[in-house]
Write a protein that holds these residues in place. Structure first.
Motif, PDB file in Angstrom:
ATOM      1  N   ASN A 120     -16.014   3.027  49.274  1.00  0.00           N
ATOM      2  CA  ASN A 120     -14.755   3.129  50.001  1.00  0.00           C
ATOM      3  C   ASN A 120     -14.901   2.864  51.493  1.00  0.00           C
ATOM      4  O   ASN A 120     -13.954   2.435  52.144  1.00  0.00           O
ATOM      5  CB  ASN A 120     -14.110   4.491  49.765  1.00  0.00           C
ATOM      6  N   ALA A 136     -15.297   3.446  64.994  1.00  0.00           N
ATOM      7  CA  ALA A 136     -15.562   2.598  63.832  1.00  0.00           C
ATOM      8  C   ALA A 136     -14.250   2.169  63.184  1.00  0.00           C
ATOM      9  O   ALA A 136     -14.104   1.026  62.762  1.00  0.00           O
ATOM     10  CB  ALA A 136     -16.433   3.345  62.834  1.00  0.00           C
ATOM     11  N   GLN A 188     -25.647  11.675  52.340  1.00  0.00           N
ATOM     12  CA  GLN A 188     -26.727  11.661  51.339  1.00  0.00           C
ATOM     13  C   GLN A 188     -27.676  10.484  51.528  1.00  0.00           C
ATOM     14  O   GLN A 188     -28.601  10.311  50.741  1.00  0.00           O
ATOM     15  CB  GLN A 188     -26.110  11.594  49.940  1.00  0.00           C
ATOM     16  N   LEU A 189     -27.443   9.666  52.557  1.00  0.00           N
ATOM     17  CA  LEU A 189     -28.255   8.458  52.736  1.00  0.00           C
ATOM     18  C   LEU A 189     -29.217   8.590  53.907  1.00  0.00           C
ATOM     19  O   LEU A 189     -28.982   9.347  54.842  1.00  0.00           O
ATOM     20  CB  LEU A 189     -27.336   7.255  52.998  1.00  0.00           C
ATOM     21  N   GLY A 210     -17.432   8.541  67.295  1.00  0.00           N
ATOM     22  CA  GLY A 210     -17.845   7.356  66.532  1.00  0.00           C
ATOM     23  C   GLY A 210     -16.950   7.060  65.337  1.00  0.00           C
ATOM     24  O   GLY A 210     -16.784   5.898  64.958  1.00  0.00           O
ATOM     25  N   GLN A 211     -16.345   8.098  64.748  1.00  0.00           N
ATOM     26  CA  GLN A 211     -15.448   7.887  63.612  1.00  0.00           C
ATOM     27  C   GLN A 211     -14.202   7.126  64.055  1.00  0.00           C
ATOM     28  O   GLN A 211     -13.741   6.219  63.371  1.00  0.00           O
ATOM     29  CB  GLN A 211     -15.043   9.242  63.006  1.00  0.00           C
ATOM     30  N   TYR A 266     -25.468  12.403  44.198  1.00  0.00           N
ATOM     31  CA  TYR A 266     -24.678  11.260  43.787  1.00  0.00           C
ATOM     32  C   TYR A 266     -25.383  10.640  42.598  1.00  0.00           C
ATOM     33  O   TYR A 266     -26.573  10.836  42.389  1.00  0.00           O
ATOM     34  CB  TYR A 266     -24.557  10.232  44.911  1.00  0.00           C
ATOM     35  N   ASN A 285     -21.940   5.420  62.310  1.00  0.00           N
ATOM     36  CA  ASN A 285     -20.511   5.756  62.261  1.00  0.00           C
ATOM     37  C   ASN A 285     -19.841   5.404  60.948  1.00  0.00           C
ATOM     38  O   ASN A 285     -18.707   4.909  60.929  1.00  0.00           O
ATOM     39  CB  ASN A 285     -19.750   5.087  63.423  1.00  0.00           C
ATOM     40  N   LEU A 286     -20.510   5.652  59.841  1.00  0.00           N
ATOM     41  CA  LEU A 286     -19.843   5.509  58.548  1.00  0.00           C
ATOM     42  C   LEU A 286     -18.753   6.567  58.461  1.00  0.00           C
ATOM     43  O   LEU A 286     -18.885   7.649  59.037  1.00  0.00           O
ATOM     44  CB  LEU A 286     -20.840   5.706  57.406  1.00  0.00           C
ATOM     45  N   PHE A 287     -17.680   6.262  57.722  1.00  0.00           N
ATOM     46  CA  PHE A 287     -16.608   7.243  57.560  1.00  0.00           C
ATOM     47  C   PHE A 287     -17.114   8.378  56.673  1.00  0.00           C
ATOM     48  O   PHE A 287     -17.388   8.176  55.489  1.00  0.00           O
ATOM     49  CB  PHE A 287     -15.373   6.592  56.945  1.00  0.00           C
ATOM     50  N   ASN A 288     -17.214   9.571  57.234  1.00  0.00           N
ATOM     51  CA  ASN A 288     -17.817  10.701  56.513  1.00  0.00           C
ATOM     52  C   ASN A 288     -17.030  11.123  55.280  1.00  0.00           C
ATOM     53  O   ASN A 288     -17.581  11.730  54.377  1.00  0.00           O
ATOM     54  CB  ASN A 288     -17.946  11.904  57.447  1.00  0.00           C
ATOM     55  N   ASN A 289     -15.720  10.825  55.287  1.00  0.00           N
ATOM     56  CA  ASN A 289     -14.895  11.277  54.164  1.00  0.00           C
ATOM     57  C   ASN A 289     -14.845  10.269  53.018  1.00  0.00           C
ATOM     58  O   ASN A 289     -14.181  10.514  52.031  1.00  0.00           O
ATOM     59  CB  ASN A 289     -13.475  11.581  54.653  1.00  0.00           C
ATOM     60  N   HIS A 290     -15.533   9.144  53.163  1.00  0.00           N
ATOM     61  CA  HIS A 290     -15.515   8.136  52.102  1.00  0.00           C
ATOM     62  C   HIS A 290     -16.922   7.890  51.570  1.00  0.00           C
ATOM     63  O   HIS A 290     -17.892   7.955  52.326  1.00  0.00           O
ATOM     64  CB  HIS A 290     -14.961   6.813  52.630  1.00  0.00           C
ATOM     65  N   VAL A 332      -9.081   8.190  58.021  1.00  0.00           N
ATOM     66  CA  VAL A 332     -10.423   8.610  58.416  1.00  0.00           C
ATOM     67  C   VAL A 332     -10.452  10.021  59.014  1.00  0.00           C
ATOM     68  O   VAL A 332     -11.222  10.870  58.571  1.00  0.00           O
ATOM     69  CB  VAL A 332     -11.029   7.608  59.440  1.00  0.00           C
ATOM     70  N   GLN A 341     -10.885  14.551  57.214  1.00  0.00           N
ATOM     71  CA  GLN A 341     -11.989  15.381  57.693  1.00  0.00           C
ATOM     72  C   GLN A 341     -11.479  16.625  58.411  1.00  0.00           C
ATOM     73  O   GLN A 341     -12.037  17.713  58.285  1.00  0.00           O
ATOM     74  CB  GLN A 341     -12.893  14.569  58.637  1.00  0.00           C
ATOM     75  N   LYS A 376     -22.230   9.653  49.288  1.00  0.00           N
ATOM     76  CA  LYS A 376     -21.558   9.947  50.547  1.00  0.00           C
ATOM     77  C   LYS A 376     -22.540   9.666  51.686  1.00  0.00           C
ATOM     78  O   LYS A 376     -23.752   9.788  51.492  1.00  0.00           O
ATOM     79  CB  LYS A 376     -21.135  11.421  50.590  1.00  0.00           C
TER      80      LYS A 376
END
Ligand SMILES: Nc1ncnc2c1ncn2[C@@H]1O[C@H](COP(=O)(O)OP(=O)(O)OP(=O)(O)O)[C@@H](O)[C@H]1O
Ligand SMILES: [Mg+2]
Lengths: 247, 246
Positions: B99, A134, B139-140, A130-131, A233, B90-95, A149, A153, B136
């Motif tokens: 971002n 996307a 966390q959501l 999925g990464q 956060y 599929n959010l970018f895990n590193n951002h 992306v 990771q 991140k």
């Protein structure tokens, strides 16, 4: 008595030991960093989706074959032999007398690169599909997807393996004494050759190797934990919300 | 009306398994089209063929008058015009949240950082996630992730938004917040193509509903017609089955 000899050897030769240890760390560090860069590049190339036809496909196929040969070859032969072949081979092939330090760094880098290439590929493959999708869906190409992306990771995931490779390199640079690099093992050999106290001299070297790997392991653990990042956060208050986003 | 996407004789097979058979349909500018149908009927595959995450086996996809399946077409450039929202976010895990909405604008659209952040904030506000820009993805909650994913797609300011079951992976109490955002987008005149199992929602927001069954479009029409007077037996049976479940 051994203990007295050890003290005597250290007090007489400590600059030599330190120089050797420093050289060992230097070669291992540069070799690991360059090896990781080679591994990342090889990993990115080997995960490019195969075009369906045309010149691009042919080029990619040939590149993949070359990379596979490189990886298999350097993983399948001992570094001590690689060092001899590269050092004396370059002299024979190009008629150049290669600087031994340069030869040492090259050997360790391409050897580490071969291992890292596989580690990186495993890391890329293990990232959720999925990464990639996307990233492609917002119009990124393979290279942009990797850089923005996937690789951040992957690097986080393979950091323990990279650290492990560094520790292995600290130990394995000792084989480079066959091409007379003045790393710790080589210098210890010359210390022992002068005083004929082989056990005591190498005991000192042994301790130095252990101290180096132990400290490096601790430092890496510390960085791994820090990379996990904070668990919380900060939510913007309604007041701040109107401003430009905080970083 | 102006056609944005026109699909002609589209086929897709995985090996010998024919998943899409001779699909013909189009989406007009400003239109909201829902695709419904039972599991495995090919809805996701159709959506994924439209933005070329799957390569169609045959047929044509005409986008603003150009056939994007010809060999020379710049696929990343085409994908920029389509926003995609996935079932699994599929959010970018590193951002972080901000971002996620900014990186594509900078790297793909070459927008400046300031401009990209301003645009991202505008859409994060629309989906109600502007207070979470530092968070991140892990966390959501699911609903929050999906709203950020919608903002990420909107930040690219696409011509068409594709949604593949955007609420199917959500806990029931979070479905509403995402559907509410989508409803607002639909009312704002955005062109949307939505695969969904939320029948009430489809009925409410769609200009047109497409019913898929076993790889073909079995029926399409206005929401009133499809939900109140389906012409086909299989449409009627599908609706009876799904309405009974809910
Ligand atoms: N990558 C793939 N390889 C092989 N078969 C696939 C692949 N993707 C989908 N299929 C098959 O294609 C058919 C249609 O799948 P698709 O995901 O499009 O259905 P769907 O209508 O979206 O179903 P759902 O409502 O469950 O999401 C299914 O039979 C599925 O097994
Ligand atoms: Mg689906």
């Amino acid at each position: 008595m051994s203990l007295e000899w050890i003290v005597k050897i250290i007090s007489e030769n400590w600059p030599m030991f330190l120089r050797g240890a420093g050289m060992t760390l230097y070669i291992a560090l540069i070799g690991t960093v360059l090896g990781a860069v080679i591994g990342l590049m090889a990993g990115v190339i080997r995960t490019i989706p195969m075009p369906e036809r045309g010149l691009k496909k042919a080029i990619l196929k040939v590149t993949n074959v070359i990379l596979s040969i490189y990886i298999e070859f350097f993983r399948g032969t001992p570094m001590i032999v690689q060092a001899m072949v590269i050092y004396y081979g370059s002299a024979l092939a190009f008629n150049i007398d290669m600087n031994v330090l340069l030869a040492a760094v090259i050997v360790v880098s391409i050897n580490t690169g071969a291992y890292m290439a596989e580690i990186v590929r495993g890391g890329i493959v293990s990232i959720d599909k999925g990464q990639f999708e996307a990233a492609q869906a917002i119009g990124m190409n393979h290279f942009q997807t990797m850089v923005n992306v996937v690789l951040p990771q992957v690097i986080r995931n393979i950091l323990p393996a990279t650290g492990n490779q560094f520790v292995i390199n600290i130990k394995d640079t000792s084989v480079l004494n066959v091409i007379s690099v003045s790393e710790l093992y080589f210098l210890t050999k010359s210390v022992a050759g002068n005083n004929f106290r082989y056990f005591e001299s190498f005991f000192v070297a042994c301790m130095l190797y252990f101290v180096m790997t132990f400290i490096v392991t601790r430092i890496l653990l510390y960085f791994e934990r820090r990379l996990e990042g904070p668990d919380n956060y900060t939510m913007l208050s309604d007041v701040k919300q109107a401003d430009v986003p905080a970083k | 009306m102006e056609q944005v996407i026109d699909i002609q004789h589209l086929n897709k097979s995985f090996g010998t398994h024919e998943v899409l058979k001779d699909i013909n349909f189009s989406v007009n500018k400003g239109e909201v089209v829902s695709i419904i149908g039972s599991s495995g009927s090919g809805k996701s595959t159709l959506l994924r063929c439209i933005n070329l995450l799957e390569k169609p086996s045959g047929g044509q996809i005409i986008y603003n008058g150009e056939n994007i399946l010809d060999d020379l077409h710049d696929i990343p450039a085409y994908r920029r015009k389509l926003g995609m929202v996935f079932q699994q976010f599929n959010l970018f895990n590193n951002h972080n949240v901000l971002n996620n909405c900014v990186v594509g604008q900078i790297k793909v659209l070459n927008r400046s950082k300031d401009e990209a952040e301003k645009i991202a904030m505008k859409y994060l506000k629309i989906v109600g996630m502007d207070k979470y820009i530092n968070a991140k993805p892990k966390q959501l909650s699911g609903g929050q992730k999906q709203r950020v994913a919608i903002a990420r797609a909107l930040s690219m300011e696409p011509d068409v938004m594709l949604f593949d079951e955007p609420t199917s992976a959500l806990d029931p109490e979070m479905v509403g917040e995402v559907l509410k955002v989508m409803k607002e987008l639909a009312e704002s005149g955005l062109t949307m193509l939505i695969v969904t199992h939320e029948m009430e929602f489809a009925k409410e927001v769609s200009d047109r509903v497409v019913f898929m069954d076993k790889g073909v479009i079995a029926e399409e029409g206005s929401p009133e017609q499809i939900f109140n007077n389906p012409k086909q037996d299989r449409t009627r049976e599908f609706l009876k089955r799904t309405l009974k479940q809910s």
